[in-house]
Design a protein around this motif. Sequence first.
Motif, PDB file in Angstrom:
ATOM      1  N   ALA A   1     -22.764 -14.965  20.551  1.00 34.06           N
ATOM      2  CA  ALA A   1     -24.096 -14.729  20.164  1.00 34.06           C
ATOM      3  C   ALA A   1     -24.309 -15.242  18.669  1.00 34.06           C
ATOM      4  N   ILE A   2     -23.629 -15.355  17.864  1.00 35.71           N
ATOM      5  CA  ILE A   2     -23.607 -16.142  16.246  1.00 35.71           C
ATOM      6  C   ILE A   2     -23.690 -17.642  16.712  1.00 35.71           C
ATOM      7  N   GLY A   3     -22.725 -18.120  17.668  1.00 34.77           N
ATOM      8  CA  GLY A   3     -22.837 -19.402  17.946  1.00 34.77           C
ATOM      9  C   GLY A   3     -24.240 -19.832  18.468  1.00 34.77           C
ATOM     10  N   VAL A   4     -24.839 -19.008  19.470  1.00 35.31           N
ATOM     11  CA  VAL A   4     -25.978 -19.310  19.867  1.00 35.31           C
ATOM     12  C   VAL A   4     -27.210 -19.337  18.486  1.00 35.31           C
ATOM     13  N   LEU A   5     -27.000 -18.540  17.713  1.00 39.95           N
ATOM     14  CA  LEU A   5     -27.936 -18.502  16.568  1.00 39.95           C
ATOM     15  C   LEU A   5     -27.843 -19.705  15.619  1.00 39.95           C
ATOM     16  N   LEU A   6     -26.692 -20.169  15.360  1.00 41.06           N
ATOM     17  CA  LEU A   6     -26.477 -21.151  14.634  1.00 41.06           C
ATOM     18  C   LEU A   6     -26.971 -22.703  15.335  1.00 41.06           C
ATOM     19  N   ALA A   7     -26.686 -22.606  16.674  1.00 38.33           N
ATOM     20  CA  ALA A   7     -27.221 -23.678  17.566  1.00 38.33           C
ATOM     21  C   ALA A   7     -28.590 -23.866  17.358  1.00 38.33           C
ATOM     22  N   TYR A   8     -29.272 -22.706  17.405  1.00 45.72           N
ATOM     23  CA  TYR A   8     -30.840 -22.671  17.721  1.00 45.72           C
ATOM     24  C   TYR A   8     -31.135 -22.694  16.104  1.00 45.72           C
TER      25      TYR A   8
ATOM     26  N   GLY B   1     -26.065  -6.707  29.067  1.00 46.26           N
ATOM     27  CA  GLY B   1     -27.010  -7.228  29.720  1.00 46.26           C
ATOM     28  C   GLY B   1     -26.876  -8.316  30.427  1.00 46.26           C
ATOM     29  N   PRO B   2     -27.768  -8.819  31.317  1.00 50.58           N
ATOM     30  CA  PRO B   2     -27.794 -10.275  31.886  1.00 50.58           C
ATOM     31  C   PRO B   2     -28.127 -11.276  30.784  1.00 50.58           C
ATOM     32  N   VAL B   3     -26.902 -12.345  30.676  1.00 48.61           N
ATOM     33  CA  VAL B   3     -26.992 -13.414  29.854  1.00 48.61           C
ATOM     34  C   VAL B   3     -27.526 -14.857  30.428  1.00 48.61           C
ATOM     35  N   ALA B   4     -27.001 -15.143  31.776  1.00 47.52           N
ATOM     36  CA  ALA B   4     -27.232 -16.354  32.311  1.00 47.52           C
ATOM     37  C   ALA B   4     -28.686 -16.762  32.169  1.00 47.52           C
ATOM     38  N   PRO B   5     -29.698 -16.075  32.789  1.00 44.19           N
ATOM     39  CA  PRO B   5     -31.184 -16.531  32.800  1.00 44.19           C
ATOM     40  C   PRO B   5     -31.730 -16.975  31.544  1.00 44.19           C
ATOM     41  N   SER B   6     -31.644 -16.124  30.534  1.00 42.17           N
ATOM     42  CA  SER B   6     -32.063 -16.746  29.011  1.00 42.17           C
ATOM     43  C   SER B   6     -31.305 -17.544  28.284  1.00 42.17           C
ATOM     44  N   ALA B   7     -30.102 -17.506  28.584  1.00 40.75           N
ATOM     45  CA  ALA B   7     -29.166 -18.467  28.107  1.00 40.75           C
ATOM     46  C   ALA B   7     -29.391 -19.711  28.451  1.00 40.75           C
ATOM     47  N   LEU B   8     -29.696 -20.084  29.868  1.00 46.06           N
ATOM     48  CA  LEU B   8     -29.832 -21.548  30.279  1.00 46.06           C
ATOM     49  C   LEU B   8     -31.410 -21.963  29.626  1.00 46.06           C
ATOM     50  N   GLY B   9     -32.150 -21.169  29.674  1.00 46.82           N
ATOM     51  CA  GLY B   9     -33.602 -21.694  29.225  1.00 46.82           C
ATOM     52  C   GLY B   9     -33.407 -21.944  27.628  1.00 46.82           C
ATOM     53  N   ALA B  10     -32.640 -21.145  26.940  1.00 47.69           N
ATOM     54  CA  ALA B  10     -32.303 -21.130  25.367  1.00 47.69           C
ATOM     55  C   ALA B  10     -31.690 -22.609  25.156  1.00 47.69           C
ATOM     56  N   PHE B  11     -30.560 -22.850  25.742  1.00 51.74           N
ATOM     57  CA  PHE B  11     -29.766 -24.235  25.480  1.00 51.74           C
ATOM     58  C   PHE B  11     -30.663 -25.478  26.088  1.00 51.74           C
ATOM     59  N   LEU B  12     -31.435 -25.207  27.030  1.00 52.23           N
ATOM     60  CA  LEU B  12     -32.522 -26.291  27.304  1.00 52.23           C
ATOM     61  C   LEU B  12     -33.450 -26.601  26.135  1.00 52.23           C
TER      62      LEU B  12
END
Length: 329
Positions: free
Chosen positions: A218-225, A297-308
């Motif tokens: 989660a912290i990695g996703v925050l830093l990427a954003y 909770g489910p991660v894949a649907p939102s994670a795909l859109g976030a990385f796109l």
Amino acid sequence: MTVPAAGPPPRRAPVPPGQRPGPPPQPRPPGRAHGAPPRPVAPQQPPARSGPPPAAPRRAEPPPKPSRLREVSGRVGPRAMLRHTGAIARRNLLQVVNDRGAILDATLMPMIFTLIFVYVFGGAIANDQNDYKQYLLPGIMVQTVSFASRLTGVTLNVDASRGVMDRLRSLPIARSAVLTARISADMCRMLLGQLVMFVFALIIGFRVQTDVVSALAAIGVLLAYGFALCWISAFIGLAIKSPETVQSVGFIWTIPLQFGSSMFVPLDTMPGWLRAFAQVNPTTLVTDTCRALFVGGPVAPSALGAFLWIGGIVVVFVPLSVWKYRRYT
């Protein structure tokens, strides 16, 4: 006193018939016997110079050693670019350490928002404040990187207005090293803000309900954003001349992304037109991804859109920022 009379002139030898008389014999110099060899003549010394002595002949100078910062002609190798980026990033990190206001902005403002939303609006938004903490804190951590990314454009604009940008552009360094170093220093500031905010969340009662790997992801996703948002801020800082205008515009463009998302409230409480925007908002997708990694909770649907979204922002705004930096006057 009587002067003795001169004697008769010396007789000349009789000249044989058919020859012309030669010149009269010259008297021998005194001190030289008849038939003796001539005296050696001393060599004449050159006249003394009246001035500074002649300079010694100069030795040939060795060729200059090649400089570590070579002249940039065309492309720069990855090793040289990393060296240039590290040198400028060190300067930017020293600025961050000395600028306590920037550190407080990256750490204190999210804490204030957390206290306001949990203890002032929490009872009206949700029935239970503890449940709302679990929902709100991942969104506040996304807001932390949004606040930190705004300073990228402001600091670049301040450097440009003070002439620092012109000095860096005159150096034989990679063109993208200045921007990469700026964003690298801001990423370190973001990481510090995330760690402080995470500790503060644990203090007020937030609990990670997954595992350590998910929390680090989660912290990695925050830093990427935050990395992607920094490039948007860099382009704005180079496109606008005034630092005050950059700060105002940087605040304006982040407001719809923050409040038109699931950062503070669920999407089903919004009207239809706003819900349609919030569902495709990158802040919503990043917030839902971090919330699922922290709480479950489910991660894949939102994670795909976030990385796109993150990849699209980087692909678009990195070349735009470098192009604007090269054309900056």
